[in-house]
Motif scaffolding. Structure first.
Motif, PDB file in Angstrom:
ATOM      1  N   ALA A 230      -8.817  -9.310   3.541  1.00  0.00           N
ATOM      2  CA  ALA A 230      -9.372 -10.251   2.568  1.00  0.00           C
ATOM      3  C   ALA A 230     -10.664 -10.878   3.077  1.00  0.00           C
ATOM      4  CB  ALA A 230      -8.345 -11.335   2.239  1.00  0.00           C
ATOM      5  N   GLU A 234     -14.175 -10.497   1.259  1.00  0.00           N
ATOM      6  CA  GLU A 234     -14.880 -11.715   0.842  1.00  0.00           C
ATOM      7  C   GLU A 234     -16.298 -11.754   1.407  1.00  0.00           C
ATOM      8  OE1 GLU A 234     -14.557 -16.591   1.229  1.00  0.00           O
ATOM      9  OE2 GLU A 234     -13.090 -15.301   2.229  1.00  0.00           O
ATOM     10  N   THR A 254     -11.805 -10.485  -4.137  1.00  0.00           N
ATOM     11  CA  THR A 254     -11.111 -10.569  -2.846  1.00  0.00           C
ATOM     12  C   THR A 254      -9.609 -10.390  -3.022  1.00  0.00           C
ATOM     13  OG1 THR A 254     -12.810 -12.023  -1.909  1.00  0.00           O
ATOM     14  CG2 THR A 254     -10.649 -12.042  -0.855  1.00  0.00           C
TER      15      THR A 254
END
Length: 475
Positions: A230, A234, A254
């Motif tokens: 993640a 991101e 994300t």
């Protein structure tokens, strides 16, 4: 109210680390005062180590002065107060020059000592360390609840205790995801959101590769991997998504991308790895028995010195999540027993060394409770050979527990963090509590005796000369 003793300790340390102008930040952990130094060359190591309150010095990312549990929490505020009262040194040019020189020295040291593998292990450990208080608290409640259930006492309260002990473990993946994203530079809540899918009951309706997912599959390892993914997604979105759409697209992409990869890949992979860890730990001790315990108990102190013990934290957490306890921690805790035995032998063999004996007296209670750093850095490592004989004591203690595991008397810990006597409330095993406690206590006793004997007979062939004193030593 501030203690004059702790204020005096702080005042004695400050000039020996280069004064207030040489300190850029102050922090402390359980046993160490951690200083960010601008210029390492200004530190007067020998004089610092000679202070009665100082048990040792460790150099890592920060300059760490070992003061021991309890004392460090009282000295650190006094030290910070001295820095505030002293204020910045006069002469901005000198301060800037010191800062630049210190930064260069620090960068060179990090380049030389900090390998990518160690840095990664340290960051992974930083994810799990904040979880330890909750693991300890819930582990003790679980142990108490199990005792009440076995005795048939308070049947009306045991369901509540079950909920209190199990609630955290049921959602530990979310906490791991949150802390992972925070440690690796992402948005913590997004890391927690992606990791939450691992424990969501609805994943039971998802099928992949002909197999159905089950809630919790992959556990803490899956949560760690999901949150790291993640963070990567991101950061990629931040580079490519227009600023005007960032608040909408970045969190959505994300969670979507990292979540789908977690569901259709990471959960299966992490579940396989987690199962393999549990099977390997059981097979190692069931098949290796005393030999496996001997090796594990004997090698743990060197692993701590090298920083490689941090790799075991996710393994402990995985075993606790799978089985309710980790069988490795009681064996590794025997290293601390060997350390205590070695320190006792040094105390007995060196009656004319009042300074060293005073260090042992102050550090021994913490050592018995599983906090070994004061004894390591204040006694065994500076003397050299007693560090090796302490490892011998740990090996024999580990071998004792490994032998009983092999014959079916498993001993485990429901939490990570404590060891020594502090581990007793967290013990759980394959048989009754009495048997589990007896085996662990036998391991501690074996470690104490073996560490003492090895150090007494082989650890002090060339004892140090006693420090000169103008007054007769009282002990």
């Amino acid at each position: 109210m501030a203690s004059p003793e702790h204020r005096a300790t702080a005042a004695a340390i400050l000039p020996l680390v280069g004064g207030a102008a040489n300190i850029s930040s102050v922090a402390h952990c359980m046993t160490r005062l951690r200083l960010e130094l601008r210029d390492r060359s200004l530190v007067r190591d020998e004089e610092l180590r000679a202070l009665p309150a100082v048990l040792g010095v460790v150099e890592d990312d920060t300059y760490q002065i070992v003061l021991g549990p309890g004392r460090v929490a009282r000295v650190a505020p006094e030290f910070q107060a001295l820095l505030t009262a002293t204020g910045p040194a006069t002469g901005a040019v000198t301060a800037l020059a010191l800062a630049e020189r210190g930064a260069a020295i620090k960068a060179a040291r990090r380049t030389r000592n900090a390998t990518p593998g160690k840095l990664l292990l340290r960051r992974v450990a930083n994810v799990f360390v904040p979880l330890i208080p909750a693991l300890i608290g819930c582990g003790i409640i679980a142990g108490l609840n199990g005792l009440l259930i076995n005795l048939g006492w308070l049947p009306g309260i045991t369901p509540a205790l079950t909920a209190l002990a199990g609630g955290f473990m049921a959602l530990i993946a979310v906490f791991v995801g949150y802390l992972t994203a925070k440690e690796f530079g992402g948005t913590p809540i997004l890391g927690g959101a992606v990791a939450a899918v691992i424990v969501y009951p609805g994943v039971a309706n998802i099928e992949m590769f002909g197999r159905q997912l089950s809630p919790g599959q992959g556990g803490v390892l899956g949560a760690l991997g999901a949150a790291m993914l993640a963070v990567y997604v991101e950061k990629g979105c931040r580079r490519f998504v227009p600023a005007a759409l960032d608040v909408l697209l970045t969190p959505t992409l994300t969670v979507l991308i990292a979540g789908l990869v977690t569901l259709f890949g990471l959960m299966f992979l992490a579940g396989t790895v987690s199962a393999a860890i549990g099977e390997a730990a059981g097979a190692l001790l069931s098949g290796g028995g005393a030999i496996a315990g001997f090796v594990l108990g004997g090698l743990f102190l060197p692993l701590v010195m090298l920083g490689l013990h941090q790799a075991l934290i996710p393994i402990h957490a995985t075993l606790i999540e799978q089985q309710g306890f980790t069988v490795l921690l009681p064996i590794l805790a025997m290293a601390g027993a060997g350390q205590v035995g070695a320190a006792m032998a040094v105390y007995a063999r060196l009656p004319h060394h009042p300074g060293l004996r005073a260090t042992i007296r102050s550090a021994l209670p913490a050592g018995l409770l599983g906090v070994g750093e004061p004894l390591i850095y204040g006694v065994s490592l500076p003397l050299g050979r007693p560090f090796i004989t302490a490892c011998v004591g740990g090996a024999f203690g580990g071998g004792f527990i490994g032998f009983f595991h092999m014959i079916g008397d498993t001993v485990g810990s429901t939490a990570i963090g404590p060891s020594g006597w502090a581990l007793f409330p967290l013990l759980r095993g394959s048989h009754g509590l009495g048997t589990t406690v007896a085996v662990y206590a036998g391991g501690l006793l074996t470690g104490y005796v073996a560490g003492f004997c090895a150090t007494y007979w082989f650890g002090l062939r060339n004892p140090p000369e006693p420090a000169p004193s103008s007054t007769p030593a009282k002990d």
